[in-house]
Design an enzyme around this catalytic site. Structure first.
Site, PDB file in Angstrom:
ATOM      1  N   THR A 152     -40.546  14.882 -37.670  1.00  0.00           N
ATOM      2  CA  THR A 152     -41.186  14.427 -38.899  1.00  0.00           C
ATOM      3  C   THR A 152     -40.620  13.065 -39.288  1.00  0.00           C
ATOM      4  O   THR A 152     -41.283  12.307 -40.000  1.00  0.00           O
ATOM      5  CB  THR A 152     -40.971  15.415 -40.067  1.00  0.00           C
ATOM      6  OG1 THR A 152     -39.571  15.746 -40.134  1.00  0.00           O
ATOM      7  CG2 THR A 152     -41.788  16.677 -39.874  1.00  0.00           C
ATOM      8  N   HIS A 180     -40.832  26.654 -34.001  1.00  0.00           N
ATOM      9  CA  HIS A 180     -40.364  25.275 -34.179  1.00  0.00           C
ATOM     10  C   HIS A 180     -39.665  24.691 -32.970  1.00  0.00           C
ATOM     11  O   HIS A 180     -39.010  23.658 -33.094  1.00  0.00           O
ATOM     12  CB  HIS A 180     -39.385  25.198 -35.352  1.00  0.00           C
ATOM     13  CG  HIS A 180     -40.038  25.202 -36.687  1.00  0.00           C
ATOM     14  ND1 HIS A 180     -40.457  24.063 -37.312  1.00  0.00           N
ATOM     15  CD2 HIS A 180     -40.367  26.220 -37.506  1.00  0.00           C
ATOM     16  CE1 HIS A 180     -41.004  24.372 -38.476  1.00  0.00           C
ATOM     17  NE2 HIS A 180     -40.962  25.675 -38.618  1.00  0.00           N
ATOM     18  N   LYS A 235     -31.496  11.095 -37.088  1.00  0.00           N
ATOM     19  CA  LYS A 235     -31.932  12.473 -36.862  1.00  0.00           C
ATOM     20  C   LYS A 235     -30.693  13.239 -36.430  1.00  0.00           C
ATOM     21  O   LYS A 235     -29.653  12.631 -36.182  1.00  0.00           O
ATOM     22  CB  LYS A 235     -33.003  12.533 -35.765  1.00  0.00           C
ATOM     23  CG  LYS A 235     -32.630  11.743 -34.497  1.00  0.00           C
ATOM     24  CD  LYS A 235     -33.752  11.664 -33.480  1.00  0.00           C
ATOM     25  CE  LYS A 235     -34.890  10.772 -33.860  1.00  0.00           C
ATOM     26  NZ  LYS A 235     -36.127  11.471 -34.163  1.00  0.00           N
ATOM     27  N   ARG A 236     -30.755  14.550 -36.353  1.00  0.00           N
ATOM     28  CA  ARG A 236     -29.593  15.281 -35.875  1.00  0.00           C
ATOM     29  C   ARG A 236     -29.197  14.785 -34.483  1.00  0.00           C
ATOM     30  O   ARG A 236     -30.039  14.334 -33.708  1.00  0.00           O
ATOM     31  CB  ARG A 236     -29.902  16.785 -35.825  1.00  0.00           C
ATOM     32  CG  ARG A 236     -29.896  17.441 -37.191  1.00  0.00           C
ATOM     33  CD  ARG A 236     -28.552  17.359 -37.874  1.00  0.00           C
ATOM     34  NE  ARG A 236     -27.603  18.264 -37.275  1.00  0.00           N
ATOM     35  CZ  ARG A 236     -27.124  19.375 -37.837  1.00  0.00           C
ATOM     36  NH1 ARG A 236     -27.498  19.702 -39.063  1.00  0.00           N
ATOM     37  NH2 ARG A 236     -26.264  20.132 -37.213  1.00  0.00           N
ATOM     38  N   LYS A 263     -42.427   9.608 -41.065  1.00  0.00           N
ATOM     39  CA  LYS A 263     -41.921   8.854 -42.220  1.00  0.00           C
ATOM     40  C   LYS A 263     -41.841   7.364 -41.890  1.00  0.00           C
ATOM     41  O   LYS A 263     -42.197   6.512 -42.712  1.00  0.00           O
ATOM     42  CB  LYS A 263     -40.521   9.350 -42.616  1.00  0.00           C
ATOM     43  CG  LYS A 263     -40.450  10.820 -43.020  1.00  0.00           C
ATOM     44  CD  LYS A 263     -38.981  11.288 -43.133  1.00  0.00           C
ATOM     45  CE  LYS A 263     -38.865  12.788 -43.100  1.00  0.00           C
ATOM     46  NZ  LYS A 263     -37.468  13.245 -42.857  1.00  0.00           N
ATOM     47  N   LYS A 291     -32.669  14.760 -27.961  1.00  0.00           N
ATOM     48  CA  LYS A 291     -33.193  13.628 -28.726  1.00  0.00           C
ATOM     49  C   LYS A 291     -32.784  12.294 -28.096  1.00  0.00           C
ATOM     50  O   LYS A 291     -33.374  11.264 -28.361  1.00  0.00           O
ATOM     51  CB  LYS A 291     -32.733  13.707 -30.175  1.00  0.00           C
ATOM     52  CG  LYS A 291     -33.370  14.887 -30.952  1.00  0.00           C
ATOM     53  CD  LYS A 291     -32.832  14.935 -32.379  1.00  0.00           C
ATOM     54  CE  LYS A 291     -33.370  16.102 -33.192  1.00  0.00           C
ATOM     55  NZ  LYS A 291     -34.718  15.843 -33.763  1.00  0.00           N
TER      56      LYS A 291
END
Ligand SMILES: *Cc1c(COP(=O)(O)O)cnc(C)c1O
Length: 826
Positions: free
Chosen positions: A669, A368, A559-560, A673, A565
């Site tokens: 993911t 992952h 998101k985290r 969405k 990110k």
């Protein structure tokens, strides 16, 4: 308001009527909760309602189990340390088709389904994407009638609840079980003993064969709790089995009899701590002993459970791979590989070579990550102390593996050292990803780009040795939760247009393409989006006391919180707009009214992430009160982003921020969405963004930023973030504004920690991608001004992203890896 059931999609296989539902509900309230309707608290009502709905699933569940047992078909056992489930009641109502019956029954009693549903506490048994993926996968497995069981840990405390204190993250425990869970079935009678510590002994068995046994130092009980996983539009109901740790009686008694009552109680606490709390680190393992205990605990219990309870008595374990495939969700369950070897060799007396062959056929591994710091290692010292026999087995696996490497690459000692399961520096440690790769049949990444980078970089030596072991399965999300349930307005619009088949066959969303050209459909689509914004605005007013306009562009990054990110990049864009307005370079009235929404938890020990949260809140406080920006630009940062919030927020979004540095996000993911709910993506060519971009097309996606090979070049050339700062006036303006104390009451040092890192290291190239990002945002502004064109693009995003159903992911796993078949219950 919170709505569980506006959706009209349903399969009416259930014979429930309003009358029967009502009488069951009242019975539950009286005879299970022990209260009269007139005296019932909101929790009483929730418990009774959940138990009523549950009642309609149990027969199918038990039928599924007996059908699967009778058929003896191959099963999928999904091993995952996390399941981020989200609220259970709405999903159960959707799956059973009972939503309307429930609503009408409750209404007849003067009760409101949504109000009762709102009291549910979501089981936060995961950190983020990885745990949510596991939850989507078990939903798809059930919906597709695949015999499958999810194995995991019943953490007593889920992921922490986030609050902000003076803008800084504070963590509160999440005692999600404090009122009990109506969805679980405890089976203390089925508990499994799990051992730790101790030592190993050689001995010669009756047949004169040299063998090894593990003499455990102590052990705990793993108590299974079963949860139903209802398929949608099918009778099949699968099982999620989560393990809870309990002290063994024998162990307790021993100490107690020695006369030390306190020690006995202490021992109990130590044992039960194993399943006490989920580790809140997302993709940066901490190497804590309790964590390794958790991993072995759930994996040992799951293997024992499958072998002793699911397989028939006396089953020949050299054929176990014909009856089950164990999917390893990242490296967390990888200790299962030496555990199966131990069972086969030590307990069953199967010779090593046969056992190893069988073991490798039984496991498959999903990787992952791409971040080197996220690759789990366990110190040899710790692993050897906690699981002495497993360490010996790992050493032997490694020895044989390295012999194979040396045979394949004679004289290439450097390669053998690189590929060893045991790393030597900075300490001797077991590389779990290597153990997983060696002990599995197939290794998959979670998006095309990620799988390619696994092959070419992270696990390159392994892909050279075993090219055919590597495959890709792009992640997906369940359309039940993330479209049918979360966006009933859009779901109904889609169903009116193309029928309801899309819920189980998401590629059918393609049939929406012509509707993108239909002005009245576009207008209905916009009305749905507007209603979803209204719903979100109401929720946030209630939940967080934040006042938001409903008629703005919703620009969302949830998101985290992680540096890769790049929440900082999004924030720099906001600060840039503010700075340009302050300087008179931009008229506020020229900005499209925008609500920039953040949602993100940071790992409690991740200082940089927590500083970035503080900075976002600090900027929000100033920007949201700046008179010049009123009605133009606002930041909303609701605390405690979780599945419940995601389900309300994503359907309201216009713009989806997927701006990680290329080559760092394995898949994502959240990106799927949003696209499925009609948001346009602004994103880099990273993870599954690449596939979204290819599917929706360049005109309907705001692409920007360095590509993965370009990132590698920039880094190899010696990246100097300071040069970007010096060379870019608007970037310098934004950073200087933060450094000036404008967001910290004049304190110039408040965000030194973040800024000095950005200007000195900037590991994730925020500054290098800044200008491209701001330019892409300018294109967003222009595009949003043409609402007809924007809606057309949004509809095409929905129509073209059916590929991202987790049903398709599961079909890929079935075809490429698992080779299990559906077993529908009749
Ligand atoms: C989908 C989801 C995630 C994963 O989001 P990414 O943007 O892919 O990192 C994390 N948390 C929750 C609550 C989610 O629903």
């Amino acid at each position: 308001m919170h709505t569980v059931t506006e959706n009209t999609q349903r399969f009416s296989s259930s014979p429930a009527t309003v009358e029967s539902f009502t009488s069951e509900f009242v019975r539950q309230l009286r005879y299970e909760q022990g209260v009269d309707l007139g005296f019932a608290s909101s929790d009483d009502l929730y418990q009774a309602l959940a138990r009523t709905v549950r009642r309609y699933m149990i027969d199918n569940w038990l039928d599924t189990l007996s059908t699967q047992t009778a058929k003896g078909a191959k099963a999928v056992a999904y091993l995952s340390a996390e399941y981020l489930m989200g609220p259970q009641l709405p999903n159960a109502l959707l799956a059973t088709g009972l939503a309307e019956v429930a609503r009408d029954s409750l209404a007849a009693l003067g009760l409101d389904l949504d109000e009762i549903g709102a009291t549910e506490v979501e089981p936060g048994l995961g950190n983020g994407g990885l745990g949510r993926l596991a939850a989507c996968f078990i939903d798809s497995l059930a919906t597709m009638d695949i015999p499958a069981v999810g194995y995991g840990i019943r953490y007593e405390y889920g992921i922490f609840r986030q609050t902000f204190v003076d803008g800084r993250q504070a963590e509160q425990p999440d005692p999600w079980l404090s009122k009990g869970s109506p969805w679980e079935f405890a089976h203390p009678d089925m508990a499994v003993e799990v051992g730790f510590h101790g030592h190993t002994e050689r001995y010669t068995d009756a047949a004169g064969v040299e063998r090894t046994r593990w003499v455990r130092g102590d052990c705990v009980l793993a108590v299974p709790y079963n949860y139903m996983v209802p398929g949608y539009g099918t009778k099949n109901v699968n099982t999620l089995r989560l393990w809870s740790a309990k002290a063994t009686n024998a162990f307790d008694l021993q100490i107690f009899n020695a006369g030390d009552y306190e020690a006995a109680v202490r021992a109990q606490t130590v044992a039960e701590n194993i399943s006490k709390v989920i580790y809140p680190e997302d993709s940066t393992p901490q190497g804590k002993e309790l964590r390794l205990k958790q991993q072995y605990f759930f994996v040992a219990a799951s293997l024992a459970d499958f072998i002793n309870q699911t397989l028939p008595q006396g089953f020949d374990l050299t054929k176990i791979h014909e009856r089950v495939t164990f999917q390893l969700n990242d490296t967390h369950p990888v200790i299962a590989i030496p555990e199966l070897m131990r069972i086969l060799v030590d307990e069953r007396g199967i010779d090593w070579a046969t056992a190893w062959d069988v073991t490798r056929k039984t496991f498959n591994y999903t990787c992952h990550t791409l971040l080197p710091e996220a690759l789990e290692v366990w110190s040899v010292e710790l692993l050897g102390r906690l699981l002495p026999r497993h360490l010996e087995i790992i050493f032997q696996i490694n020895e044989e593996f390295l012999a194979e490497v040396r045979k394949a690459y004679p004289g290439d000692e450097l390669r053998a050292r690189r590929m060893s399961i045991i790393q030597e520096q900075p300490e001797r440690a077991v590389r779990m990803a290597f153990l997983a790769s060696i002990g599995s049949s197939k290794i998959n990444g979670v998006a095309e780009l990620h799988s390619q980078l696994l092959r070419d970089k992270v696990l390159n030596d392994f892909s050279e040795l075993w090219p055919s072991k590597f495959t890709n399965v792009t992640n997906g999300v369940t359309p039940r939760r993330f479209l049918a349930l979360s966006n009933p307005g859009l779901a109904n619009l889609i169903t009116e247009a193309i029928g309801e088949g899309w819920v189980k066959d998401l590629e059918r969303l393609r049939e929406l393409e012509p509707f993108a050209e239909d002005a009245s459909f576009r207008s209905e689509f916009r009305a749905v989006k507007a209603a979803n914004k209204e719903r979100f605005v109401e929720l946030i007013a209630q939940r967080d006391g934040i006042e938001l306009p409903a008629d703005a562009m919703y620009d969302v990054m949830v998101k985290r919180l992680h540096e890769y990110k790049r929440q900082m990049l999004k924030l720099l864009h906001v600060v840039t707009l503010y700075d340009r307005v302050l300087r008179g370079e931009l008229r506020a009235s020229d900005i499209t009214p925008r609500v920039v929404t953040f949602g993100a938890k940071a790992a409690p020990g991740y200082k940089m992430a927590k500083e970035i949260i503080a900075l976002i809140n600090a900027v929000a406080k100033v920007v949201n009160h700046a008179p010049e920006l009123q009605g133009r630009l606002q930041i909303a940062f609701p605390a405690n982003y979780n599945v419940t919030l995601a389900e309300k927020l994503i359907p309201a979004a216009d713009l989806s921020e997927q701006i990680s540095l290329a080559g760092k996000e394995a898949s994502g993911t959240g990106n799927m969405k949003f696209a499925l709910n009609g948001a346009l993506t602004i994103g880099t060519l990273d993870g599954a963004n690449v596939e979204i971009y290819d599917l929706v097309g360049d005109e309907h996606f705001f692409l920007f930023g360095l590509t993965e090979p370009q990132v590698a070049d920039v880094v190899d050339a010696g990246y100097k973030p300071g040069a970007y700062y010096e060379g870019n006036r608007s970037l310098k303006g934004a950073i200087d504004l933060i450094a000036s104390g404008a967001f910290s009451n004049g304190d110039r040092n408040a965000f030194e920690f973040v800024l000095s890192d950005l200007l000195g290291k900037d590991r994730f190239l925020v500054l290098a991608d800044y200008q491209a990002y701001v330019d892409a945002q300018d294109k967003v502004e222009v595009a949003y001004a043409d609402q007809e064109a924007w809606s057309r693009s949004a509809i095409l995003n929905v129509a073209r992203t059916g590929f991202f159903s987790s049903d398709r992911s599961i079909q890929d796993y079935l075809d490429r890896i698992w080779h299990a078949k559906p077993q529908p219950v009749r």
